[in-house]
Structure formats: structure tokens, C-alpha cells
Write a protein that holds these residues in place. Structure first.
Motif, PDB file in Angstrom:
ATOM      1  N   VAL A 101      -0.472  13.767  -5.969  1.00 15.85           N
ATOM      2  CA  VAL A 101       0.563  13.005  -5.740  1.00 15.85           C
ATOM      3  C   VAL A 101       1.039  12.781  -4.218  1.00 15.85           C
ATOM      4  O   VAL A 101       0.917  13.848  -3.543  1.00 15.85           O
ATOM      5  N   PHE A 102       1.132  11.658  -3.997  1.00 12.62           N
ATOM      6  CA  PHE A 102       1.766  11.410  -2.590  1.00 12.62           C
ATOM      7  C   PHE A 102       2.933  10.410  -2.608  1.00 12.62           C
ATOM      8  O   PHE A 102       3.024   9.696  -3.500  1.00 12.62           O
ATOM      9  N   CYS A 103       3.658  10.415  -1.492  1.00 15.31           N
ATOM     10  CA  CYS A 103       4.765   9.543  -1.232  1.00 15.31           C
ATOM     11  C   CYS A 103       4.359   8.464  -0.272  1.00 15.31           C
ATOM     12  O   CYS A 103       3.567   8.591   0.658  1.00 15.31           O
ATOM     13  N   LEU A 104       4.913   7.085  -0.656  1.00 12.41           N
ATOM     14  CA  LEU A 104       4.505   6.138   0.289  1.00 12.41           C
ATOM     15  C   LEU A 104       5.651   5.177   0.394  1.00 12.41           C
ATOM     16  O   LEU A 104       6.386   4.805  -0.610  1.00 12.41           O
ATOM     17  N   LEU A 105       6.171   5.036   1.463  1.00 13.88           N
ATOM     18  CA  LEU A 105       7.198   4.167   1.925  1.00 13.88           C
ATOM     19  C   LEU A 105       6.862   3.158   2.937  1.00 13.88           C
ATOM     20  O   LEU A 105       5.643   3.090   3.307  1.00 13.88           O
ATOM     21  N   THR A 106       7.640   2.145   3.655  1.00 14.81           N
ATOM     22  CA  THR A 106       7.191   1.191   4.536  1.00 14.81           C
ATOM     23  C   THR A 106       8.301   1.375   5.937  1.00 14.81           C
ATOM     24  O   THR A 106       9.283   1.610   5.513  1.00 14.81           O
ATOM     25  N   ASN A 107       7.632   1.064   6.995  1.00 15.96           N
ATOM     26  CA  ASN A 107       8.394   0.910   8.074  1.00 15.96           C
ATOM     27  C   ASN A 107       9.549   0.132   7.911  1.00 15.96           C
ATOM     28  O   ASN A 107      10.718   0.309   8.460  1.00 15.96           O
ATOM     29  N   GLY A 108       9.155  -1.377   7.343  1.00 14.63           N
ATOM     30  CA  GLY A 108      10.015  -2.154   7.295  1.00 14.63           C
ATOM     31  C   GLY A 108      11.202  -1.890   6.275  1.00 14.63           C
ATOM     32  O   GLY A 108      12.198  -2.398   6.253  1.00 14.63           O
ATOM     33  N   GLY A 109      10.966  -0.959   5.384  1.00 26.06           N
ATOM     34  CA  GLY A 109      11.982  -0.608   4.595  1.00 26.06           C
ATOM     35  C   GLY A 109      13.105   0.201   5.279  1.00 26.06           C
ATOM     36  O   GLY A 109      14.187   0.719   4.587  1.00 26.06           O
ATOM     37  N   LEU A 110      12.741   1.086   6.167  1.00 27.14           N
ATOM     38  CA  LEU A 110      13.359   1.908   7.109  1.00 27.14           C
ATOM     39  C   LEU A 110      14.255   1.242   7.868  1.00 27.14           C
ATOM     40  O   LEU A 110      13.932   0.720   9.109  1.00 27.14           O
ATOM     41  N   ARG A 111      15.604   0.825   7.587  1.00 27.86           N
ATOM     42  CA  ARG A 111      16.263  -0.174   8.459  1.00 27.86           C
ATOM     43  C   ARG A 111      16.938   0.212   9.545  1.00 27.86           C
ATOM     44  O   ARG A 111      17.549  -0.644  10.404  1.00 27.86           O
TER      45      ARG A 111
END
Lengths: 235, 272
Positions: A101-111
Motif C-alpha cells: 500500500v502506498f499514498c499518492l497525492l499531487t503537488n497541484g492538489g496542495l493549494r
């Protein structure tokens, strides 16, 4: 005969031309800017005031401290590590993991970044203004290469419980017998947002009905002083 | 009654206001201190003082973007738009963010219609809560206004829009505009949340709609947060111009389009 047809055509054409009797005046600019100097309508400002007061009351509450300023960035960043770690801990603390299991977010989503010093509820709202919810997506191993090329192309996005060395992504707990893995992410990304088309390969999906923002707020309250990591996860 | 030559109708419009109740904060990187509903309300009042025939319209994404939305779930946005006397709005994708029931709760505070021609809500709790179009009478003329929304699948989680049926936007827009034309509308406006244009030219957009329609006079757009320098005119299939305008986002600008009468004497649909 020919003349008559021509005449009809001419009459028809002139009627059509006449029917467009209203027209848009095409201005050089069709908009008026609302500047700092613009005056407020008093009645509206008064109507907003009690709402504004309650927003400020909720948002100004200090929920943690940070020894560092956390910014997003590529390939790695303090903010990317903190948010994905908070998500990973929140989601897996009481779960026995049978698959990687790993987590993935985006730089664009961190406002927004988190500044050094006190961290208010409003800071986390600015970081995550959208009501995105936590989603687990189960993908076949064959999707790993697509995620790798996505991360290479974008220059890196926030990840937790995984590393990417020279374009090769390895998730903790992954071995030769692994057939599938899970990605913990937001519903927005799992739905293919930010061109994450690899989520179309999903064989299973769990909608956790928890707001990503709430996960970050809970992490702040729990940590007191933000537990940050400057790990190089993508290199 | 006829619109006399020289008279005009002023169309004021916003899009993607995204719960920006207050002006942008002073430390905002791009738009410090710009926008704000109380200032917009004053500007609208001032224009209404000067102009006799005004329409005030919004092209969607009223919700989402500031804590006002998270705390009050769209109620304040609706109350303020009602206080400013908006005439109509269409729904953007973010207006589905708290589900159809959330939208319905907020909409109770709106005194203006939501126009959605290509979202079929008949199997949902929004049945009969929106209309495909509305005909306004201004200066003795019939102004037909209808709404066209963006495809929700892939953009909005499916549990938020439930059994909403999405109708193909370009053909629905054409059918609706044609019908408004046949009903004798003198001017036809499409409130669109399709987005201005896309690199994939197949994807429905305002530019695509402008060139593939026959009788839309004006498209007031949204979704792509496009700050247009000026409205753009596009030759449509009827050989006339369809004008597109969009004013960025966050209520930084109020759009203002003026429509005037030219060849009044030979118009096709006289109005008693």
C-alpha cells in the motif's frame, strides 16, 4: 422562370438579413474590475458580517505548531511528505496490510503551504479547500509502470510508504509474489483527475467517506508539533 | 412595443465565483484585495441606476473555494445572489459538490431560476427544481436564456449526481435555441459551463458550440476560468455571429455586454 426563382432567392436573403435586428455591441473590454478602491454596498456587508465572524472564529483556532515552513515541490518536499505520511498513518494505523500500500497525492492538489509557527484550522482549509475524500484503489502490478512514467513526466508527486529510485517505484512490502497493490489517494485523483488515467485499471475501490482535509486536521491535533520528514523518496 | 433604435439592454454576468464572498486576501499572490460580493452588489446597483434594461446572469460554479462554503453549504452564496437580484444561473460541476440534496437545500434560498437544458434530473430529487430555459421580457423584447452544463462523469463523483442523465450538449443547445427562436425570442443567450476551448477540439466547448449553432447570439461561459481581454465573435452556421464572453473566476470582474437594436423596422417577429 429563371428570373422569378432568382427574385425569390433575393427576397429570402433580404428577409434573413433583416431578421438579425439585435446585435451585441462588441466592446474593447466587456468587463469591469472590482478593485480595492471599489465601495461596498453597506447592507450586503452588514448581512455578511455574522457569517464572516463565525468563519473567522472557526478558522483562527490554533490546532498545531510547526518548527519549519512546509512547502510543496518536486521531486520531494516537506509538505508532500507530511501530507502523504499523515494520510498513510490515518488509513493504516489499525489495519493489517496483506498487499503493498502506498499514498499518492499531487503537488497541484496542495493549494497552500504551511508556514513556520502556529498552524490554524484555516491554514489547513487553505492547504485543502476542496472536499476531496479518501479513496483506496487496488491496481494490478502492470499499472506500476504507468505510475512510474506519470511521476517521471511530472517531475515527482508526493508519495508515502514507497520510494522511486531512477524511475523504479518500490512499495514497502512489495515482492515477487505481489500481484496487486493499493493506492491511497483522493477521489478526485482516483476519478482520473490531473490526467491520472492509470486509475482506470482499478480492480477494486474503497470510498472511505473521510475528507482529506479532516485527515490533515486530525494529524495536526494529534501531533501537536508537526512531525516532518525530509526523506528523499523520489531520486 | 418595439425596442427603439439607440436603446440598449445591458447584460451583466459572472462565472466561477467559487464562494469568494470576501475580496481575495491582501497577501494573495495574484489578486490581492480584488473582488468581493459587497463591492459587486454596489457596482450592480450603480449600473441599474443608470440603465433601464438590465439582466444579471451567472454561468455556474457558485460553490466551493472558501470556508464559507464548507461551513454554510452554499446558503450564503444563494442568499447574496438573491439580494443582488440575479435573474438566472446555470449549474457548474462544483455546484454538485455537496450532492443533489445539498444543492437543493441551498437552492431554497435562491429567488432566481437555475437553467439546465442538458441535465435531465427527472429521476432525481431535483426533478422540477430547475428549468431548461426562461424567457425574459426586457424593453418589450423576448430574451431567451438557457443553460448548458459540462459532462459530470469523471469530473464529479457519481454519488454526487446520482441518476442525473447527461444529454449531449451541442445538439441539446441547438434544439433549445431553435425552440426559443420559434417561440419568437429576439435574442438568445446560452449560459454555458462547458469551458472556453480545449486542445482536443472534439471536446464540447464554447468555441465549438459557437461555430456549430444556428441561432445563439451570446454564450456566457465558465469552467475554464478564462480571463478574456474582450468578448470574441464567431461565425455560426446561420451565417451570423455568436459572441462568447467569460470573466475569469472569483468575482474579480463583472462582465458587461450591451445589446442594441439596429434594423428594428424589418424584424421577423413583431411583438404586440
Amino acid at each position: 422562370m429563371t428570373l422569378r426563382i432568382l427574385l425569390y432567392i433575393l427576397i429570402g436573403a433580404s428577409l434573413t438579413a433583416c431578421s438579425s435586428h439585435l446585435e451585441v455591441i462588441l466592446p474593447s473590454s466587456g468587463k469591469i474590475g472590482l478593485q480595492e478602491s471599489n465601495v461596498e454596498k453597506e447592507k450586503i456587508a452588514q448581512f455578511i458580517q455574522p457569517y464572516k465572524d463565525s468563519v473567522q472564529l472557526v478558522m483562527s483556532e490554533v490546532i498545531a505548531n510547526s518548527d519549519l515552513s512546509l512547502e510543496s515541490g518536486r521531486p520531494n518536499s516537506l509538505l508532500g511528505n507530511w501530507t502523504t505520511d499523515a494520510l498513510f498513518v490515518h488509513e493504516t494505523a489499525y489495519v493489517r496490510l496483506s498487499e503493498p500500500v502506498f499514498c499518492l497525492l499531487t503537488n497541484g492538489g496542495l493549494r497552500s503551504s504551511i508556514g513556520k509557527g502556529t498552524v490554524s484550522r484555516g491554514d489547513i482549509f487553505r492547504l485543502m479547500p476542496f472536499d476531496n475524500e479518501v479513496v483506496w484503489v487496488r491496481l494490478p502490478m502492470s499499472s506500476l509502470a504507468k505510475i512510474e512514467s506519470y511521476l517521471i513526466q511530472s517531475g515527482g508527486e508526493p508519495i508515502s510508504n514507497a520510494k522511486m529510485n531512477q524511475g523504479k517505484l518500490s512499495i514497502n512490502g512489495m515482492n515477487d509474489r505481489s500481484t496487486h497493490f493499493w493506492v491511497i489517494t483522493s477521489d478526485y485523483l482516483a476519478n482520473g483527475g490531473d490526467q491520472m488515467s492509470f486509475f482506470q485499471d482499478a480492480v477494486e475501490r474503497l470510498n472511505k467517506k473521510v475528507l482529506l482535509r479532516e485527515v490533515f486536521i486530525q494529524a495536526c491535533i494529534k501531533q501537536g508539533t508537526l512531525v516532518t520528514s525530509n526523506d528523499k523518496r523520489i531520486y | 412595443m418595439k425596442l427603439l433604435k439607440g436603446k440598449k439592454i445591458v447584460i451583466l454576468h459572472t462565472n466561477d465565483t467559487h464562494s469568494q464572498i470576501e475580496p481575495f486576501p491582501a497577501n494573495h499572490s495574484k489578486y490581492p484585495n480584488l473582488g468581493g460580493v459587497a463591492k459587486r452588489a454596489k457596482l450592480i446597483d450603480d449600473i441599474r441606476q443608470k440603465e433601464e434594461h438590465v439582466l444579471l446572469l451567472d454561468s455556474g460554479d457558485i460553490f466551493q473555494g472558501t470556508p464559507y462554503f464548507n461551513l454554510f453549504h452554499g446558503e450564503l452564496e444563494m442568499k447574496l445572489m438573491s439580494a443582488m437580484n440575479y435573474d438566472a444561473a446555470t449549474m457548474g460541476n462544483h455546484d454538485f459538490d455537496i450532492g443533489l440534496d445539498g444543492f437543493l437545500n441551498a437552492q431554497k434560498h435562491a429567488n432566481f431560476p437555475f437553467l439546465c437544458a442538458n441535465y435531465d434530473f427527472s429521476d432525481t430529487i431535483l426533478k422540477d427544481q430547475t428549468k431548461p430555459y426562461h424567457i425574459f421580457r426586457k424593453a418589450g423584447l423576448k430574451i431567451g436564456v438557457f443553460g448548458i452544463g459540462i459532462k459530470l462523469e469523471g469530473l464529479v463523483p457519481s454519488d454526487k449526481f446520482g441518476q442525473t442523465k447527461y444529454l449531449e450538449p451541442i445538439s441539446t443547445a441547438n434544439q433549445t435555441a431553435k425552440m426559443l427562436h420559434e417561440k419568437g425570442c429576439d435574442f438568445i443567450i446560452c449560459l454555458s459551463h462547458l469551458g472556453y476551448s480545449y486542445t482536443n477540439s472534439e471536446k464540447p466547448s464554447d468555441v465549438k458550440l459557437a461555430s456549430e449553432n444556428e441561432c445563439i447570439d451570446l454564450i456566457l461561459g465558465g469552467h475554464t476560468h478564462t480571463f478574456m481581454d474582450a468578448p470574441s465573435a464567431h461565425k455560426n452556421k446561420g451565417g451570423k455571429n455568436t459572441v462568447i464572453h467569460q470573466v475569469g473566476y472569483g468575482g474579480i470582474y463583472l462582465g458587461q455586454i450591451e445589446v442594441s437594436a439596429t434594423h428594428v423596422s424589418c424584424r421577423k417577429h413583431p411583438i404586440e
